[in-house]
Design a protein around this motif. Structure first.
Motif, PDB file in Angstrom:
ATOM      1  N   GLU A  35      37.006  36.396  36.444  1.00  0.00           N
ATOM      2  CA  GLU A  35      36.142  36.477  35.261  1.00  0.00           C
ATOM      3  C   GLU A  35      35.308  37.766  35.303  1.00  0.00           C
TER       4      GLU A  35
ATOM      5  N   LEU B  43      36.106  40.506  36.906  1.00  0.00           N
ATOM      6  CA  LEU B  43      37.021  41.638  36.721  1.00  0.00           C
ATOM      7  C   LEU B  43      37.348  41.855  35.249  1.00  0.00           C
ATOM      8  N   VAL B  44      37.541  40.746  34.537  1.00  0.00           N
ATOM      9  CA  VAL B  44      37.887  40.844  33.109  1.00  0.00           C
ATOM     10  C   VAL B  44      36.710  41.431  32.321  1.00  0.00           C
TER      11      VAL B  44
ATOM     12  N   PHE C 292      34.555  43.456  33.410  1.00  0.00           N
ATOM     13  CA  PHE C 292      34.479  44.883  33.721  1.00  0.00           C
ATOM     14  C   PHE C 292      35.567  45.653  32.961  1.00  0.00           C
ATOM     15  N   GLN C 293      36.757  45.075  32.946  1.00  0.00           N
ATOM     16  CA  GLN C 293      37.871  45.785  32.292  1.00  0.00           C
ATOM     17  C   GLN C 293      37.714  45.870  30.786  1.00  0.00           C
ATOM     18  N   ILE C 294      37.241  44.799  30.175  1.00  0.00           N
ATOM     19  CA  ILE C 294      37.155  44.802  28.712  1.00  0.00           C
ATOM     20  C   ILE C 294      35.901  45.529  28.230  1.00  0.00           C
TER      21      ILE C 294
ATOM     22  N   GLU D 183      40.529  50.941  41.011  1.00  0.00           N
ATOM     23  CA  GLU D 183      40.626  49.709  40.225  1.00  0.00           C
ATOM     24  C   GLU D 183      41.069  48.501  41.066  1.00  0.00           C
TER      25      GLU D 183
ATOM     26  N   LYS E 208      42.910  45.157  40.634  1.00  0.00           N
ATOM     27  CA  LYS E 208      43.745  44.534  39.598  1.00  0.00           C
ATOM     28  C   LYS E 208      43.491  43.032  39.521  1.00  0.00           C
TER      29      LYS E 208
ATOM     30  N   VAL F 105      39.421  53.736  36.262  1.00  0.00           N
ATOM     31  CA  VAL F 105      39.340  52.293  36.066  1.00  0.00           C
ATOM     32  C   VAL F 105      39.039  51.966  34.608  1.00  0.00           C
ATOM     33  N   GLY F 106      39.766  51.039  34.053  1.00  0.00           N
ATOM     34  CA  GLY F 106      39.477  50.569  32.695  1.00  0.00           C
ATOM     35  C   GLY F 106      39.534  51.690  31.664  1.00  0.00           C
TER      36      GLY F 106
ATOM     37  N   ARG G  85      42.850  42.667  26.524  1.00  0.00           N
ATOM     38  CA  ARG G  85      42.783  43.685  27.576  1.00  0.00           C
ATOM     39  C   ARG G  85      43.720  44.860  27.281  1.00  0.00           C
TER      40      ARG G  85
ATOM     41  N   SER H 172      44.242  53.651  37.584  1.00  0.00           N
ATOM     42  CA  SER H 172      43.606  54.121  38.810  1.00  0.00           C
ATOM     43  C   SER H 172      44.554  53.980  40.001  1.00  0.00           C
TER      44      SER H 172
ATOM     45  N   TYR I  14      48.119  42.621  34.213  1.00  0.00           N
ATOM     46  CA  TYR I  14      47.395  41.863  35.254  1.00  0.00           C
ATOM     47  C   TYR I  14      47.059  40.466  34.722  1.00  0.00           C
TER      48      TYR I  14
END
Lengths: 137, 515
Positions: free
Chosen positions: A67, A69-70, A72-74, A111, A113, B167-168, B226, B236, B278
């Motif tokens: 949760e 990680l998501v 952070f990614q979004i 990153e 994953k 990242v991202g 995503r 990355s 992912y």
């Protein structure tokens, strides 16, 4: 706070020990902060409610890390700290406070994953809780 | 001929079987000692093959391609145990295979190949990995290294500016609508070509034409969220865009067919399905944990959770996995478009127009393929996790453009040394389900690499070696120092000598964009 990384050729093995399950989740939050921005200061300007259920504490922990990680990614949301309302081995209700990634004070990190189930364990041991999670980089 | 495989008939016509006598080798005891479980018995078959004996509940044996040095590098690593774990899965056909760039992963080892019977076998998301269709593509430009030298820094800066990394990383200039994202998931590189991100001819040079049969409805909303603004980005870790040139040619005729004559400038791209992939993996690992319990599948490692190939769970996963694979094909197509734009800006429009795609190949994927196993034609689901498809000359799935020379195979090395281009062989087709290695393979943990790199200025060191680095993060560069990887030339020597890949050319890097 008690966590360390064990050697792994390509990925990262995270070991956390805590006096309680709450310590374990608080430490997991700190680890994710360090793994996303290094030592940079993270302020609590934004928050997200986290409500998760799982069949076991190990499943609950990887869902929780996932949760974070998501988020952070979004939204590039970096966690600073966690306020736990309810926690059991199969359920967590908490608010994670933090802020969005800021180039001027945060150092980008490689990153992460995912949190994997390879060698995953979350166990109640004498004096507290112990967890091992392999993170895929 | 000593041969470790049991997949089909060997190229020279000799046959072999599971019960092949194994040559005793002096190294046997050492290999036994270095595996964590003392019960694992590894024997040397020949100079490039090692057999992991079947024991306990293993359904087959393991077959590792490596020379003595590469086997020694595995000391302290759990990857041989992972080869054994994969051999436990139901319906596995032929051996549990490991390539010479094998290293410790999660679930399958990185560098693992395993095929499963379409009726009795399984599909496992852990045999594909989180970065679904992580892969590489190579472009050949019309310019030479001498043309490039004076403008190298400009090109490196341009690529760094036009292809987001880190990242991202996301594209502010290309945010897809939900309908467009479904187009990407369904049609892969075709979608990108239709939108003007490259010439039609590119599709001839992508594995499976850049499009697999996918079901975007099997991809969760979160995964799609995503994926919305990450198409066309590097990411990355070990992902990169690398400018190089051909510095050695081993087969001139084939190299010329691939547009790789001596001195020619190339662009190497390594990326995958980003956050969307992912999330698909995570979503279906949850499904497969439940499916494994439901179908009574015993697992040596929970990350190997799986479902029978005919089940609804397997069909949904394959529909979603193929959708993520299409996203990765489109991602690399867009990155090529921006690389060509960079070439146009620094050189000329003609330079960009004459830049051809050599090939694009997946190295994290599961695919239904037809192979000859012990003389019989069988449809199997081949899992390649950190392994490259390497189909031989004449294979019907290859585009006519390359059918006579065999499938181009792209093997990137570390950022300081070299990369290789090979072609697929009949040996790979008969012994490894048409698969070969995918890269150098790590030999140092990231932590170790960082420690070694900390007192040094790696970017400057590389510059002194003639290689410009443009990176989003210093930590990534430190973790990716050349010595953190095995020497890819040694890995390629093994696959070439073992006959599961054939060397064509070597590429020397001169500029690297990293996450």
């Amino acid at each position: 706070m008690s966590y360390r990384f064990l050697p792994h050729t390509a990925d990262l093995i995270l070991e956390i020990s805590g006096a309680s399950l709450a310590d374990l989740f608080n430490d997991a939050t700190s680890v994710m902060r360090a793994l996303t921005v290094g030592n940079g200061l993270v302020e609590a300007t934004e928050s997200h409610l986290i409500e998760l259920q799982a069949s076991s504490p190990d499943e609950l922990l990887i869902r929780f890390i996932r949760e974070l990680l998501v988020h952070f990614q979004i939204d590039t949301f970096v966690p600073a700290n966690l306020v736990i309302y309810r926690l059991s081995p199969s359920r967590i209700s908490a608010t994670v406070h933090g802020e969005r990634f800021d180039d001027s004070k945060h150092e980008p990190q490689p990153e992460i994953k995912a949190a994997t189930r390879h060698r995953l364990s979350v166990e109640e041991v004498e004096g507290g809780w112990h967890a091992v999670v392999v993170l895929d980089l | 001929m000593a041969c470790g495989g049991c997949v089909g008939s060997v190229v020279d016509g000799s046959t072999f079987s599971l019960g092949l006598p194994v040559a005793e080798a002096v190294d046997n005891r050492h290999i036994r000692d270095m595996t964590s479980a003392s019960s694992i018995k590894v024997s040397r078959i020949d100079a490039y093959r090692w057999r992991v004996e079947r024991s306990g509940r293993m359904n087959t044996y393991g077959l590792i391609f490596a020379d003595s040095d590469l086997m020694h590098d595995l000391e302290g690593d759990q990857c041989i145990q992972q080869v054994v774990n994969v051999a436990h899965l139901p319906g596995i056909v032929g051996p549990s295979i490991a390539m010479p760039d094998i290293h410790w992963g999660y679930g399958f080892p990185i560098g693992g190949v395993a095929a499963f019977d379409e009726h009795d076998g399984v599909v496992s998301p852990g045999g594909v990995g989180y970065d679904i269709n992580c892969g590489v593509r190579l472009l050949s430009t019309p310019i030479t290294i001498d043309d490039l030298r004076p403008k190298l820094a400009s090109l490196a800066d341009k690529l760094h500016a036009t292809i987001p990394s880190g990242v991202g990383s996301s594209r502010s200039d290309l945010k897809l609508t939900k309908a467009e994202l479904n187009g990407v998931l369904e049609r892969g590189a075709e979608w990108a070509i239709d939108r003007g991100f490259g010439p039609e001819r590119d599709l001839e040079c992508i594995e499976a034409g850049g499009r697999l049969s996918a079901d975007p409805d099997c991809v969760s909303t979160k995964a799609k969220q995503r994926g919305l603004n990450q198409v066309g980005t590097v990411g990355s870790g070990n992902h990169f865009v690398e400018v190089g040139y051909v510095d050695e040619v081993y087969r001139v005729d084939v190299a010329n067919r691939l547009g790789l004559s001596l001195g020619k400038v190339t662009v190497f791209i390594h990326s995958g399905s980003r956050g969307l992939g992912y999330q698909v993996c995570d979503d279906y690992l949850d499904t497969m944990v439940r499916a494994s319990a439901k179908y009574g599948i015993e697992l040596p490692d929970k990350q190997l959770c799986c479902a029978p190939l005919g089940s609804e769970e397997a069909k949904s996963y394959l529909g979603a996995m193929n959708a993520a694979a299409n996203y990765a094909f489109a991602n690399r197509q867009l990155m090529s478009y921006y690389a060509r734009r960079g070439l146009a800006a620094v050189f000329s429009r003609e330079t960009a127009d004459q830049t051809d795609l050599v090939y694009d190949v997946a190295h994290n994927i599961a695919k239904y393929e037809t192979h000859i196993v012990e003389g019989k034609t069988r449809r199997v689901c081949v899992h390649r996790k950190g392994a490259t498809r390497a189909f031989p000359p004449g294979h019907r799935e290859l585009n006519p453009r390359y059918r006579d020379v065999g499938q181009p195979v792209l093997i990137p090395g570390d950022m300081g040394r070299y990369s290789f281009v090979l072609t697929g062989t009949a040996g790979a087709y008969s012994e490894t389900f048409g698969s070969t290695c995918h890269g150098a393979g790590r030999r140092m943990s990231r932590h170790q690499a960082k420690k070694v790199a900390r007192p040094r200025n790696v970017v400057k060191e590389m510059e002194q070696r003639g290689i410009l680095i443009r990176a989003a993060s210093r930590r990534t560069v430190d973790e990716e120092i050349p010595e953190a990887y095995k020497d890819v030339a040694k890995v390629v020597d093994v696959v070439h000598s073992a006959g599961i890949g054939r060397r064509v050319a070597r590429l020397q890097p001169v500029a690297v964009v990293k996450g």
